[in-house]
Write an enzyme that holds these catalytic residues in place. Sequence first.
Site, PDB file in Angstrom:
ATOM      1  N   ASP A  89      -4.391   1.146   8.297  1.00 51.58           N
ATOM      2  CA  ASP A  89      -3.187   1.827   8.123  1.00 51.58           C
ATOM      3  C   ASP A  89      -2.064   3.272   8.855  1.00 51.58           C
ATOM      4  OD1 ASP A  89      -3.156  -0.796   6.479  1.00 51.58           O
ATOM      5  OD2 ASP A  89      -2.990  -0.206   4.601  1.00 51.58           O
ATOM      6  N   GLY A 110       2.956  -5.091   1.886  1.00 47.27           N
ATOM      7  CA  GLY A 110       2.679  -5.162   2.218  1.00 47.27           C
ATOM      8  C   GLY A 110       3.090  -4.268   3.737  1.00 47.27           C
TER       9      GLY A 110
END
Length: 385
Positions: free
Chosen positions: A172, A124
């Site tokens: 991200d 993650g």
Amino acid sequence: MHNHQVLKSMHRARFNAEPALFVAPGRVNLIGEHTDYAEGFVMPAAIDFATLAAISPRADGKIALYSENYGEERHFDVSAVPTMKASKHWTDYPLGVVSILAGEGHAIPGFSLSLWGDVPLGSGLSSSAALEVATALAVLSVIKASYPGPQLARLCQRAENEFVGSSCGIMDQFISANGKKDHAMLLDCRDLSFKLAPIPPHVALVIANTMVKHSVVGGDYPTRRAEVEAACAVIASHRPGVSFLRDATVDDLEQWGSEMSHESLKRARHVITENLRTVAFAAALEKGDMNEVGRLMAEAHTSYSQDFEGSCMEADAMVELAQELPGLIGARLTGGGFGGCTINLVEQSQAKAFAQALGALYAGQFGIVPQIHICHASDGARALS
Ligand code: ADP
Ligand code: MG
């Protein structure tokens, strides 16, 4: 921390060529969960765990990919790039980037690429985005092209969406490409405008991995997303200007919540209030008001856990156990939910003791030893000299 000289010598020995080096960081989201696909706000920071890429051109029309993490080297023909498909292998990520760049009209030459990263894989912290962004910078250097950070992020996101086949948002890749040392980034997922807010030097980012990932029947990511979209559709039927929950307010829920399923109402309440909290969090960081920062993180966790029902017993416990420990500023579950990592803002001077104590308490309760990383906000992707 990243020993790029080691990767350089490995690349030289393996491919008999002098490489250029690039680095791209992983990330942690401080606040703003499940707001991205509602065109809302997120607040990530790039961290000092990263992926390194060493690249050199080659003349035989091959793409050689080596990952030191997997100890594996694979070769592909450049001529096959236009028809390449994902194969559920780590090479999908670099090949995806190459394939997207080729689709943008770049002629791809042969090259050798060595990769190594200390972002824990699949935890993650976005080792995948770090890998894509590092690869993109490396390949662009060989074809003597460049993109501004936001565009680079978009290309890498497309590699993950269209080639790898994973439906991630832009966060991200965006923070990996554009992060700044000692800062978090308030990113508007609607138009990709962003604002940096300083993280005080006395604060560490302590990331605690629960080591669990539950698949809850009827509680997965697509279900939650559908519930959010259903709530938005109800509001939009009354206020056509609302195309995403980003445009909705708590008042809208009070007026039309009764037309939604109980679940949709709760999910929407999380998303709408989370957007407000994320903007307030950025303002509090900007002012250095760490009490407010901690309060907003606590509120965000409660909302994530109770309204969004995106947490789990282990993550709730990891957040609760942290409250007892000296040095804590704020704690919450970060990432997609149902397990994964918590993010703890902790006084730097107490971070080591905090991490040890939290690990021991969690292990005592669940019999699982959690991985705990002490991180700091770092710069985004760049070339290394
Ligand atoms: P996360 O992004 O949270 O770390 P993902 O499942 O999205 O998890 O991405 C992890 C995958 O990315 C790995 O399984 C691997 O295929 C690929 N990957 C990441 N870093 C590397 C690396 N250094 N070398 C090879 N593959 C990597
Ligand atoms: Mg990923």
